[in-house]
Design an enzyme around this catalytic site. Sequence first.
Site, mmCIF file in Angstrom:
data_model
loop_
_atom_site.group_PDB
_atom_site.id
_atom_site.type_symbol
_atom_site.label_atom_id
_atom_site.label_comp_id
_atom_site.label_asym_id
_atom_site.label_seq_id
_atom_site.Cartn_x
_atom_site.Cartn_y
_atom_site.Cartn_z
ATOM 1 C CG HIS A 189 -0.492 0.107 2.630
ATOM 2 N ND1 HIS A 189 -0.866 0.719 3.439
ATOM 3 C CD2 HIS A 189 0.742 0.213 2.958
ATOM 4 C CE1 HIS A 189 -0.183 1.103 4.480
ATOM 5 N NE2 HIS A 189 0.644 0.723 4.448
ATOM 6 C CB CYS B 241 3.732 5.187 5.250
ATOM 7 S SG CYS B 241 4.251 4.526 6.856
ATOM 8 C CG HIS C 281 5.024 0.672 2.543
ATOM 9 N ND1 HIS C 281 4.518 1.977 2.241
ATOM 10 C CD2 HIS C 281 5.273 0.086 4.002
ATOM 11 C CE1 HIS C 281 3.698 2.248 3.844
ATOM 12 N NE2 HIS C 281 4.081 1.121 4.248
ATOM 13 C CG HIS D 145 2.810 -3.207 6.291
ATOM 14 N ND1 HIS D 145 3.599 -2.546 7.285
ATOM 15 C CD2 HIS D 145 1.762 -2.414 5.239
ATOM 16 C CE1 HIS D 145 3.677 -1.596 6.797
ATOM 17 N NE2 HIS D 145 2.900 -1.104 5.953
ATOM 18 C CG ASP E 254 -2.635 -13.616 0.304
ATOM 19 O OD1 ASP E 254 -1.854 -12.943 1.169
ATOM 20 O OD2 ASP E 254 -2.052 -14.473 -0.217
ATOM 21 C CG HIS E 255 0.400 -12.352 -2.539
ATOM 22 N ND1 HIS E 255 0.468 -13.252 -1.404
ATOM 23 C CD2 HIS E 255 2.076 -12.579 -2.193
ATOM 24 C CE1 HIS E 255 1.187 -13.599 -1.180
ATOM 25 N NE2 HIS E 255 2.166 -13.424 -1.537
ATOM 26 C CD GLU F 107 0.120 -0.464 8.788
ATOM 27 O OE1 GLU F 107 -1.072 -0.531 7.790
ATOM 28 O OE2 GLU F 107 0.413 -0.323 9.519
#
Length: 136
Positions: A15, A34, A40, A42, A80-81, A125
């Site tokens: 994100h 961020c 980047h 998480h 996811d991913h 997170e």
Amino acid sequence: MKVKVSRKAHFNAAHRLYRPEWDEAKNSAVFGKCNNPNYHGHNYDLVVSVYGEVDKDTGFVMDMKILKALIKEKIEDALDHKNLNVEVPEFKHLNPTAENIAVVIWNKLRPDIDASKDLEVVLYETPRNFVTYNGK
Ligand SMILES: Nc1nc2c(c(=O)[nH]1)N=C([C@H](O)[C@H](O)COP(=O)(O)OP(=O)(O)OP(=O)(O)O)CN2
Ligand SMILES: [Zn+2]
């Protein structure tokens, strides 16, 4: 007799936190690293809890098999991913902060949980940063 049952889940996602209407200086001042324009990632950990009466016949508040399948279909398969800003429609115009992701997850799950039960979502997170949303 009321009991809270919980299921852990996991997804990783990329994100960027920023507001397009702000200039780079303000985005950088508010969101820091961020706001990296190259995004980047998480490793998000999720705890979904359902609170309600224990059924006299089954002994279940909610069948965990059903909760597991629901989280996989509605949350893991969707997030996811993924690059949340780019690939997940809910974040097209919504900053993918931990708070907003938790609210989106709650809203995706709520319709499939019995209305007589309470739903709570805890989203980590990082191992040390986490948020909680219960619809209130
Ligand atoms: N209220 C919020 N604050 C912050 C959020 C958020 O979603 N809600 N998000 C971020 C960043 O995206 C990210 O979480 C980085 O946070 P940071 O505290 O810098 O965490 P580290 O990478 O240093 O990892 P730790 O393991 O937590 O130290 C920032 N703020
Ligand atoms: Zn981040």
